[in-house]
Scaffold this motif. Structure first.
Motif: not given
Length: 183
Positions: A18-26
């Protein structure tokens, strides 16, 4: 092996992103999250890094999914980033399955799970699945690190940049957290 249409649809729902932050590292899930939330919760996040909070089944009441999707600082001590007030931080998001709704990135005090100041960026309407193509700023945007009070976000684990998105039609919540300190 035979599968019913309902079984295949259920399986597709479980593994769909569905969705996620790929940068910056989480933050990522690990042993400390397993201790707080159970191994099944960690496995669910590791199978689908974009899973909504509502699809994670915590095993204990100690699991706080609404703080970094249950991911803990103890599993992420080597991922802390150093920023300075006024620094522009670029974000990259993946949104394979959009769900229209509000979204923001905020500085969050992890001790109280409360937002410090105003959101750094806000979208009243984010990831609208009715659009033929999502606006470019839904997957690539920047925030500016604010000037914080003396001592705020100076210790690793004290603060995160939290990307928070709620798909109103789908009734699904997504979070990513970036551990940071302000130099």
């Amino acid at each position: 092996m035979k599968y019913t249409v309902a079984a295949l649809a259920s399986l597709a729902t479980m593994v769909s992103a569905h969705g996620n932050i790929t940068s910056p590292l989480g933050r990522i899930a690990g042993a400390a999250m397993a201790a707080a939330c159970g191994q099944a919760a960690v496995d669910a996040v590791n199978i689908d890094g974009t899973i909504p909070l509502e699809n994670i089944q915590p095993a204990t009441a100690d699991c706080n999914l609404f703080l970094c999707r249950g991911a803990t600082f103890d599993d992420n001590v080597d991922r802390v980033q150093t920023f300075t007030a006024g620094q522009v931080v670029d974000f990259t998001a993946i949104l394979p399955i959009p769900h229209e709704g509000p979204c923001n990135v905020s500085v969050v005090d992890t001790t109280t799970n409360s937002v410090i100041g105003d959101p750094l960026i806000e979208f009243e309407s984010y990831a609208d699945e009715a659009l033929a193509q999502l606006p470019a700023n839904n997957t690539a945007f920047s925030v500016t690190i604010p000037q914080l009070a003396a001592g705020q976000c100076a210790v690793a684990g004290q603060c995160v940049l939290q990307w928070f998105w709620f798909g109103t039609g789908a009734q699904q919540t997504y979070e990513s957290c970036i551990d940071f300190v302000v130099a």
